[in-house]
Design a protein around this motif. Structure first.
Motif, PDB file in Angstrom:
ATOM      1  N   LEU A 346       7.005 -11.174 -21.303  1.00  0.00           N
ATOM      2  CA  LEU A 346       5.920 -11.149 -20.190  1.00  0.00           C
ATOM      3  C   LEU A 346       4.831 -10.397 -20.388  1.00  0.00           C
ATOM      4  N   HIS A 347       3.786 -10.848 -20.420  1.00  0.00           N
ATOM      5  CA  HIS A 347       2.304 -10.267 -20.680  1.00  0.00           C
ATOM      6  C   HIS A 347       1.856  -9.972 -19.268  1.00  0.00           C
ATOM      7  N   MET A 348       1.676  -8.742 -18.873  1.00  0.00           N
ATOM      8  CA  MET A 348       0.841  -8.536 -17.602  1.00  0.00           C
ATOM      9  C   MET A 348      -0.157  -7.488 -17.953  1.00  0.00           C
ATOM     10  N   PHE A 349      -0.758  -7.366 -18.995  1.00  0.00           N
ATOM     11  CA  PHE A 349      -1.781  -6.236 -19.325  1.00  0.00           C
ATOM     12  C   PHE A 349      -3.139  -6.539 -18.654  1.00  0.00           C
ATOM     13  N   THR A 350      -3.865  -5.503 -18.646  1.00  0.00           N
ATOM     14  CA  THR A 350      -5.162  -5.559 -18.229  1.00  0.00           C
ATOM     15  C   THR A 350      -4.999  -6.119 -16.777  1.00  0.00           C
ATOM     16  N   ASN A 351      -4.311  -5.654 -15.859  1.00  0.00           N
ATOM     17  CA  ASN A 351      -4.359  -5.913 -14.338  1.00  0.00           C
ATOM     18  C   ASN A 351      -4.744  -4.520 -13.542  1.00  0.00           C
ATOM     19  N   ASN A 352      -4.269  -4.667 -12.437  1.00  0.00           N
ATOM     20  CA  ASN A 352      -4.274  -3.419 -11.603  1.00  0.00           C
ATOM     21  C   ASN A 352      -3.060  -2.533 -11.135  1.00  0.00           C
ATOM     22  N   LEU A 353      -2.082  -2.918 -11.927  1.00  0.00           N
ATOM     23  CA  LEU A 353      -0.508  -2.366 -11.407  1.00  0.00           C
ATOM     24  C   LEU A 353      -0.321  -1.131 -11.554  1.00  0.00           C
ATOM     25  N   GLU A 354       0.281  -0.448 -10.320  1.00  0.00           N
ATOM     26  CA  GLU A 354       0.440   0.823 -10.135  1.00  0.00           C
ATOM     27  C   GLU A 354       1.748   1.169 -10.729  1.00  0.00           C
ATOM     28  N   THR A 355       2.576   0.376 -10.450  1.00  0.00           N
ATOM     29  CA  THR A 355       4.234   0.408 -11.022  1.00  0.00           C
ATOM     30  C   THR A 355       4.410  -0.625 -11.882  1.00  0.00           C
ATOM     31  N   VAL A 356       5.659  -0.611 -12.326  1.00  0.00           N
ATOM     32  CA  VAL A 356       6.294  -1.576 -13.170  1.00  0.00           C
ATOM     33  C   VAL A 356       7.025  -2.756 -12.105  1.00  0.00           C
ATOM     34  N   PRO A 357       6.939  -3.952 -12.263  1.00  0.00           N
ATOM     35  CA  PRO A 357       7.326  -4.833 -11.103  1.00  0.00           C
ATOM     36  C   PRO A 357       8.744  -4.773 -11.352  1.00  0.00           C
ATOM     37  N   SER A 358       9.282  -4.855 -10.031  1.00  0.00           N
ATOM     38  CA  SER A 358      10.939  -4.374  -9.798  1.00  0.00           C
ATOM     39  C   SER A 358      11.572  -5.722 -10.202  1.00  0.00           C
ATOM     40  N   PHE A 359      12.807  -5.515 -10.483  1.00  0.00           N
ATOM     41  CA  PHE A 359      13.769  -6.602 -10.723  1.00  0.00           C
ATOM     42  C   PHE A 359      13.442  -7.475 -11.928  1.00  0.00           C
ATOM     43  N   LEU A 360      13.204  -7.007 -13.119  1.00  0.00           N
ATOM     44  CA  LEU A 360      12.927  -7.614 -14.127  1.00  0.00           C
ATOM     45  C   LEU A 360      13.859  -8.665 -14.762  1.00  0.00           C
ATOM     46  N   PRO A 361      13.653  -9.784 -15.379  1.00  0.00           N
ATOM     47  CA  PRO A 361      14.680 -10.837 -15.897  1.00  0.00           C
ATOM     48  C   PRO A 361      15.541 -10.139 -16.754  1.00  0.00           C
ATOM     49  N   PRO A 362      16.862 -10.681 -16.664  1.00  0.00           N
ATOM     50  CA  PRO A 362      17.902  -9.840 -17.303  1.00  0.00           C
ATOM     51  C   PRO A 362      17.833 -10.073 -19.065  1.00  0.00           C
ATOM     52  N   ARG A 363      16.989 -11.162 -19.329  1.00  0.00           N
ATOM     53  CA  ARG A 363      16.946 -11.649 -20.813  1.00  0.00           C
ATOM     54  C   ARG A 363      15.733 -11.215 -21.355  1.00  0.00           C
ATOM     55  N   LEU A 364      14.869 -10.386 -20.598  1.00  0.00           N
ATOM     56  CA  LEU A 364      13.419 -10.177 -21.350  1.00  0.00           C
ATOM     57  C   LEU A 364      13.688  -9.188 -22.557  1.00  0.00           C
ATOM     58  N   GLU A 365      12.762  -9.638 -23.325  1.00  0.00           N
ATOM     59  CA  GLU A 365      12.697  -8.885 -24.869  1.00  0.00           C
ATOM     60  C   GLU A 365      11.460  -8.025 -24.995  1.00  0.00           C
ATOM     61  N   TYR A 366      10.295  -8.671 -24.516  1.00  0.00           N
ATOM     62  CA  TYR A 366       9.193  -8.197 -24.796  1.00  0.00           C
ATOM     63  C   TYR A 366       8.427  -7.972 -23.368  1.00  0.00           C
ATOM     64  N   LEU A 367       7.979  -6.876 -23.240  1.00  0.00           N
ATOM     65  CA  LEU A 367       7.253  -6.613 -22.031  1.00  0.00           C
ATOM     66  C   LEU A 367       5.873  -5.807 -22.360  1.00  0.00           C
ATOM     67  N   ILE A 368       4.804  -6.456 -21.919  1.00  0.00           N
ATOM     68  CA  ILE A 368       3.345  -5.912 -22.296  1.00  0.00           C
ATOM     69  C   ILE A 368       2.699  -5.405 -21.000  1.00  0.00           C
ATOM     70  N   LEU A 369       2.567  -4.113 -20.897  1.00  0.00           N
ATOM     71  CA  LEU A 369       1.927  -3.704 -19.670  1.00  0.00           C
ATOM     72  C   LEU A 369       0.618  -2.759 -20.124  1.00  0.00           C
ATOM     73  N   LEU A 370       0.108  -2.733 -21.151  1.00  0.00           N
ATOM     74  CA  LEU A 370      -0.965  -2.001 -21.293  1.00  0.00           C
ATOM     75  C   LEU A 370      -2.178  -2.071 -20.558  1.00  0.00           C
ATOM     76  N   SER A 371      -3.105  -1.106 -20.289  1.00  0.00           N
ATOM     77  CA  SER A 371      -4.265  -1.287 -19.672  1.00  0.00           C
ATOM     78  C   SER A 371      -4.062  -1.522 -18.198  1.00  0.00           C
ATOM     79  N   ASN A 372      -3.150  -0.846 -17.553  1.00  0.00           N
ATOM     80  CA  ASN A 372      -2.998  -0.915 -16.043  1.00  0.00           C
ATOM     81  C   ASN A 372      -3.154   0.611 -15.378  1.00  0.00           C
ATOM     82  N   GLY A 373      -2.651   0.697 -14.235  1.00  0.00           N
ATOM     83  CA  GLY A 373      -2.745   2.082 -13.704  1.00  0.00           C
ATOM     84  C   GLY A 373      -1.429   2.873 -13.404  1.00  0.00           C
TER      85      GLY A 373
END
Length: 597
Positions: A346-373
């Protein structure tokens, strides 16, 4: 005995042995050898004679005349030729006689010439009844040439000036499987609706980088469709209704908007696995995306919200790319990702997130959240996502107070974590499974003892660009798996007594160090590279024995500060001393010393 080792004598000795062997060999053997040599010579001559001038013939079946500055097609091409390469020349005309004696050719490459449809004779390809692959890309074609062989399997017309494709351009090409028409001037109006109707075996078509405003009609058995870099703003309902074999659809870099899509735009794509809708103008995730999708590109759009229904049906989705949009935490419905049971990336970098999205998928291995707030990570932030291995949260606004105790506890398999560019003042408590840790460009002034000693698997630690002044003497003593340690760009005045025992790459440059003693690196005998430049060293402050016994050392970077009147003499003297020590202690490995002023 001395003469035997003289090169001239050695040569004469070899000639004498050959003379003895030749004259003691039976006459029949000599005759047989002579015949074999003559036969081999004739074969070589025959192969050479059948190869046109300015060409290369590595085998009798391959004639390579590419990049030979030819203006005419050679007339003496071997009848045995199967692969004929004429690309990168100055050919402008193909006459009826050019290939009249080359009926065996299966691959013909005419890429990068000056050929137009008007300079191709009507029967130019008549003899090529076995031709399977034809490359006419990067020429001067404005239309698809007529009378191409019906045996063609792959036709490449990329990079021409084609602006029209009529009903008969590809008629009777019943064996055609791959058609490349990208980088031309084709529009939806100039492409006939029946242009691809008879191509019943067509598997892949590329129409990218044209001026298409809509997706054209194409055969039902198509597997890959490239329509990227066009001007498509919508997808007609039912356009894919019978396209049951389509597995990859490329629509990136168009003008797609939500108003141009309906609930039936993707109906019929039951086997679609790859869908690229990136770099369009979508504000919401389109409805009814095919359920078998495994990779979905939605980056670089104008996405403003994600609802429960947007992704609920995509049970097989493995890669979801949402970076470079306008998403914020309040615009994402809680649990929007929870039903993505197969999601791994899941790639969600360079958005305007203030928190990490809730209830992430159970098999998630790579989470990219750089350049948010993002400012806080709570205990339950990663609850349920126990498979995460790589977490990238660079350039957010995370502080130590915003990190709740046990925030990373739900991540027992986390191996790589990047918290660079945040607002941390101390190294946080990380999972014991961490192997690669990036904490550069924070405000770290201290390293709690347990934050490092508990990481028994730590291999790579980056703490550059912080405000460290001192480090506890034994903090790295038990880090036996650490190979790379970066402490550069800090304010270190002294070094710890112990470095990791197996460290190989050590970066200490751009600090305020002023002394290197005899025992500074004695705890790390496996060092290969040490960077010490841009500190406060003078020649007398670096012990000449500092690198004694390091058999694996390859490189040391260091320079002297501050300058003085006798600096040049000191530098020369110190260079000589280091080189002398190198010769004495590092005979098995060449060490490069970079000593600046």
């Amino acid at each position: 005995m001395v003469l035997l080792f003289n090169p001239l004598c050695t040569t004469l000795w070899k000639l004498m042995v050959l003379w003895i062997i030749f004259f003691t060999m039976p006459i029949s053997s000599v005759g047989m050898t002579t015949k074999m040599m003559t036969k081999d010579s004739n074969n070589t001559s025959e192969l050479h004679e059948n190869c046109p001038v300015m060409c290369r013939c590595p085998t009798p079946e391959t004639v390579d005349c590419s990049q030979a500055k030819l203006t005419d097609i050679p007339h003496d091409i071997s009848q045995k030729a199967i692969n004929l390469l004429l690309n990168g020349n100055r050919l402008s005309e193909i006459s009826d006689e050019c290939f009249s004696m080359c009926s065996r050719i299966q691959t013909l490459n005419l890429k990068g010439n000056e050929i137009s449809e008007e300079t191709i004779s009507k029967n130019a390809f008549y003899a090529l009844s076995n031709l399977h692959h034809l490359y006419l890309s990067q020429n001067k074609l404005q239309k698809i040439p007529k009378d191409l062989p019906n045996s063609i399997i792959s036709l490449n017309l990329e990079g021409n000036f084609i602006h029209e494709v009529d009903d008969f351009a590809l008629a009777q090409k019943q064996h055609l499987r791959r058609l490349y028409l990208h980088n031309n001037n084709i529009t939806s109006e100039s492409l006939s609706k029946k242009a691809f109707r008879r191509l019943l075996k067509l598997e892949e078509i590329t129409l990218s980088n044209n001026f298409m405003q809509a997706i054209p009609l194409f055969p039902d058995y198509i597997e890959r469709l490239h329509m990227e870099n066009n001007q498509i703003s919508g997808i007609s309902s039912g356009i894919f209704r019978k396209k049951k074999k389509l597995i990859a659809l490329y629509l990136q870099n168009n003008n797609l908007i939500n108003e141009g899509l309906s609930s039936k735009s993707f109906t019929g794509l039951n086997r679609l696995e790859y869908l690229d809708l990136s770099n369009n103008k979508l504000k919401e995730i389109p409805e009814n995306i095919p359920k078998n999708i495994r990779r979905l590109h939605l980056e670089k759009n104008n996405l403003e919200k994600i609802t429960h229904k947007s992704l609920a049906a995509l049970q097989k989705l493995e890669y979801l790319l949402l970076q470079y949009n306008n998403l914020n935490s309040s615009s994402i419905d809680p649990g929007s990702f929870s039903k993505l049971r197969s999601l791994k990336t899941l790639h969600m970098f360079t958005n305007n997130l203030e928190t990490v999205p809730s209830f992430l998928p159970p098999r998630l291995e790579y989470l990219i959240l750089l350049s948010n707030g993002i400012k806080k990570l709570k205990r339950n932030t990663f609850a349920g996502a126990r498979q995460i291995r790589d977490l990238n949260m660079r350039y957010n606004k995370i502080t130590n107070s915003g990190l709740e105790k046990g925030a990373f506890r739900p991540l027992p398999r986390l191996t790589t974590i990047d918290l660079s560019g945040n607002q941390l003042t101390a190294v946080p408590s990380l999972p014991r499974s961490a192997e690669v840790v990036h904490l550069s460009d924070n405000r770290i002034v201290r390293i709690p003892h347990k934050s490092i000693t508990r990481l028994s698997r730590l291999y790579h630690l980056v703490l550059s660009g912080n405000k460290l002044q001192t480090i506890a003497n034994d903090i790295f003593k038990d880090s036996i798996k650490m190979k790379i340690l970066d402490l550069s760009r800090n304010q270190l005045r002294t070094l710890p007594s112990y470095f990791p025992p197996n460290v190989e790459y050590l970066q200490l440059h751009h600090n305020q160090l002023s002394r290197i003693g005899f025992t500074t690196f004695i705890s790390s005998p496996l060092l290969r590279v040490v960077f010490l430049q841009e500190n406060n060293f003078v020649p007398e402050s670096v012990d000449a024995r500092a690198f004694h016994g390091m058999r694996f050392l390859e490189r040391v970077d260091i320079n002297w500060k501050p300058p003085s009147s006798n600096m040049a003499r000191q530098v020369r003297r110190r260079r000589h001393t280091l080189k002398r020590e190198k010769r004495r202690h590092f005979r098995l490995k060449k060490v490069r010393f970079y000593i600046g002023t």
